[in-house]
Motif scaffolding. Structure first.
Motif, PDB file in Angstrom:
ATOM      1  N   VAL A 112       0.848  -1.200   0.000  1.00 27.58           N
ATOM      2  CA  VAL A 112       0.000   0.000   0.000  1.00 27.58           C
ATOM      3  C   VAL A 112       0.880   1.246   0.000  1.00 27.58           C
ATOM      4  O   VAL A 112       0.631   2.202  -0.735  1.00 27.58           O
ATOM      5  CB  VAL A 112      -0.978  -0.009   1.191  1.00 27.58           C
ATOM      6  N   ARG A 113       1.943   1.242   0.792  1.00 28.96           N
ATOM      7  CA  ARG A 113       2.868   2.379   0.807  1.00 28.96           C
ATOM      8  C   ARG A 113       3.506   2.579  -0.563  1.00 28.96           C
ATOM      9  O   ARG A 113       3.545   3.679  -1.099  1.00 28.96           O
ATOM     10  CB  ARG A 113       3.968   2.173   1.850  1.00 28.96           C
ATOM     11  N   ASP A 114       3.998   1.486  -1.139  1.00 26.17           N
ATOM     12  CA  ASP A 114       4.737   1.587  -2.398  1.00 26.17           C
ATOM     13  C   ASP A 114       3.855   1.958  -3.583  1.00 26.17           C
ATOM     14  O   ASP A 114       4.300   2.671  -4.484  1.00 26.17           O
ATOM     15  CB  ASP A 114       5.474   0.279  -2.689  1.00 26.17           C
ATOM     16  N   LEU A 115       2.619   1.465  -3.596  1.00 26.71           N
ATOM     17  CA  LEU A 115       1.734   1.729  -4.732  1.00 26.71           C
ATOM     18  C   LEU A 115       0.886   2.984  -4.536  1.00 26.71           C
ATOM     19  O   LEU A 115       0.247   3.447  -5.478  1.00 26.71           O
ATOM     20  CB  LEU A 115       0.819   0.521  -4.999  1.00 26.71           C
TER      21      LEU A 115
ATOM     22  N   ASP B 277      -8.882  -5.309   6.540  1.00 24.63           N
ATOM     23  CA  ASP B 277      -9.806  -5.082   7.664  1.00 24.63           C
ATOM     24  C   ASP B 277      -9.020  -4.927   8.965  1.00 24.63           C
ATOM     25  O   ASP B 277      -9.284  -4.015   9.765  1.00 24.63           O
ATOM     26  CB  ASP B 277     -10.791  -6.250   7.815  1.00 24.63           C
ATOM     27  N   LYS B 278      -8.066  -5.820   9.179  1.00 22.99           N
ATOM     28  CA  LYS B 278      -7.273  -5.779  10.417  1.00 22.99           C
ATOM     29  C   LYS B 278      -6.370  -4.544  10.465  1.00 22.99           C
ATOM     30  O   LYS B 278      -6.226  -3.912  11.508  1.00 22.99           O
ATOM     31  CB  LYS B 278      -6.461  -7.061  10.571  1.00 22.99           C
ATOM     32  N   LEU B 279      -5.765  -4.195   9.330  1.00 21.11           N
ATOM     33  CA  LEU B 279      -4.917  -3.005   9.285  1.00 21.11           C
ATOM     34  C   LEU B 279      -5.735  -1.738   9.499  1.00 21.11           C
ATOM     35  O   LEU B 279      -5.284  -0.798  10.164  1.00 21.11           O
ATOM     36  CB  LEU B 279      -4.160  -2.938   7.951  1.00 21.11           C
ATOM     37  N   GLU B 280      -6.944  -1.724   8.971  1.00 21.12           N
ATOM     38  CA  GLU B 280      -7.825  -0.556   9.162  1.00 21.12           C
ATOM     39  C   GLU B 280      -8.251  -0.456  10.627  1.00 21.12           C
ATOM     40  O   GLU B 280      -8.269   0.640  11.203  1.00 21.12           O
ATOM     41  CB  GLU B 280      -9.056  -0.668   8.257  1.00 21.12           C
ATOM     42  N   ALA B 281      -8.553  -1.592  11.254  1.00 23.22           N
ATOM     43  CA  ALA B 281      -8.935  -1.597  12.674  1.00 23.22           C
ATOM     44  C   ALA B 281      -7.797  -1.084  13.555  1.00 23.22           C
ATOM     45  O   ALA B 281      -8.045  -0.468  14.601  1.00 23.22           O
ATOM     46  CB  ALA B 281      -9.349  -3.001  13.105  1.00 23.22           C
TER      47      ALA B 281
ATOM     48  N   LEU C 214      -3.917   1.719  10.631  1.00 27.32           N
ATOM     49  CA  LEU C 214      -2.720   1.796   9.797  1.00 27.32           C
ATOM     50  C   LEU C 214      -3.030   2.134   8.339  1.00 27.32           C
ATOM     51  O   LEU C 214      -2.177   2.646   7.618  1.00 27.32           O
ATOM     52  CB  LEU C 214      -1.934   0.488   9.878  1.00 27.32           C
ATOM     53  N   VAL C 215      -4.246   1.818   7.916  1.00 31.39           N
ATOM     54  CA  VAL C 215      -4.706   2.191   6.571  1.00 31.39           C
ATOM     55  C   VAL C 215      -6.111   2.748   6.701  1.00 31.39           C
ATOM     56  O   VAL C 215      -6.802   2.532   7.704  1.00 31.39           O
ATOM     57  CB  VAL C 215      -4.726   0.990   5.582  1.00 31.39           C
ATOM     58  N   GLU C 216      -6.505   3.472   5.668  1.00 28.14           N
ATOM     59  CA  GLU C 216      -7.895   3.898   5.585  1.00 28.14           C
ATOM     60  C   GLU C 216      -8.398   3.547   4.195  1.00 28.14           C
ATOM     61  O   GLU C 216      -7.645   3.577   3.223  1.00 28.14           O
ATOM     62  CB  GLU C 216      -8.059   5.383   5.892  1.00 28.14           C
TER      63      GLU C 216
ATOM     64  N   LEU D 238      -2.278   4.510   3.095  1.00 29.49           N
ATOM     65  CA  LEU D 238      -1.601   4.432   4.383  1.00 29.49           C
ATOM     66  C   LEU D 238      -1.933   5.667   5.217  1.00 29.49           C
ATOM     67  O   LEU D 238      -2.033   6.767   4.685  1.00 29.49           O
ATOM     68  CB  LEU D 238      -0.093   4.387   4.124  1.00 29.49           C
ATOM     69  N   THR D 239      -2.075   5.469   6.507  1.00 29.66           N
ATOM     70  CA  THR D 239      -2.235   6.597   7.421  1.00 29.66           C
ATOM     71  C   THR D 239      -0.864   6.978   7.967  1.00 29.66           C
ATOM     72  O   THR D 239       0.124   6.265   7.737  1.00 29.66           O
ATOM     73  CB  THR D 239      -3.153   6.217   8.598  1.00 29.66           C
TER      74      THR D 239
END
Length: 158
Positions: free
Chosen positions: A45-48, A72-76, A79-81, A96-97
Motif C-alpha cells: 500500500v505504501r509503495d503503490l 480489515d485488520k490493518l484498518e482496525a 494503519l490504513v484507511e 496508508l495513514t
C-alpha cells in the motif's frame, strides 16, 4: 545423487525456508505487532500509493478474500484507511495513514536485516539465478496446491 535424494534435499530446503520465515514472522509480530502478510500488504500500500484491493492482491500474490481480511485488520489498527471512489462507488481505495507510515518505519524488513545484507552481497548473476530458481520452485509448488484445491472443490460438489 538419485532422484529420491534430490527430492528429499528439496523438501529439506523448503522446510528450512518455511521454518525461517515462520521464526522471522514471529519476530516481526513481537517487534511491530504485525503478521508477515500484514507487513507485506502495508508495504505494498505504501509503495503503490492509493490502491485497490485487487492491485494489492495481484502484487502480494494473495487471494482477494485474504487481502480484504488483512486490510480489515490493518484498518482496525488505524494503519490504513479505505474509501470509495468518487467516480465509481463499487471501487474501494486504500491508503496508508500516518500511523501506518510510522509502523513501517519501526518494523524490521520483511526478510530480515541479515538476509537482506547477505542477499545483496551476492553477485548480480547469483541474485538473478537465485530469484529464477525460487520462482520456479514457487510455480511448481503452486501447481500442486492448485490441484489440491481443485480436488477439494470437486469433492465438495459430489
Amino acid at each position: 545423487m538419485t532422484k529420491d535424494a534430490e527430492l528429499r534435499s528439496l523438501l529439506k530446503s523448503v522446510r528450512r525456508i518455511a521454518r525461517a520465515v515462520d521464526l522471522h514472522s514471529r519476530q516481526i509480530d513481537r517487534q511491530a505487532g504485525l503478521t508477515l502478510p500484514q507487513l507485506v500488504v502495508l508495504t505494498i500500500v505504501r509503495d503503490l500509493g492509493e490502491v485497490t484491493g485487487r492491485a494489492v492482491s495481484e502484487e502480494a500474490d494473495l487471494s482477494a478474500a485474504t487481502v480484504v481480511g488483512i486490510l480489515d485488520k490493518l484498518e482496525a489498527k488505524g494503519l490504513v484507511e479505505r474509501y470509495r471512489s468518487r467516480t465509481d462507488r463499487r471501487i474501494v481505495h486504500t491508503r496508508l495513514t500516518e500511523k501506518g507510515h510510522a509502523a513501517l518505519l519501526a518494523a524490521p524488513p520483511a526478510l530480515g536485516h541479515k538476509f537482506e545484507r547477505a542477499f545483496l552481497k551476492l553477485a548480480p548473476d547469483e541474485r538473478s539465478a537465485t530469484l529464477k530458481a525460487l520462482r520456479l520452485v514457487a510455480d511448481l509448488a503452486s501447481m500442486e496446491a492448485a490441484d489440491a484445491l481443485d480436488g477439494a472443490n470437486a469433492e465438495d460438489v459430489v
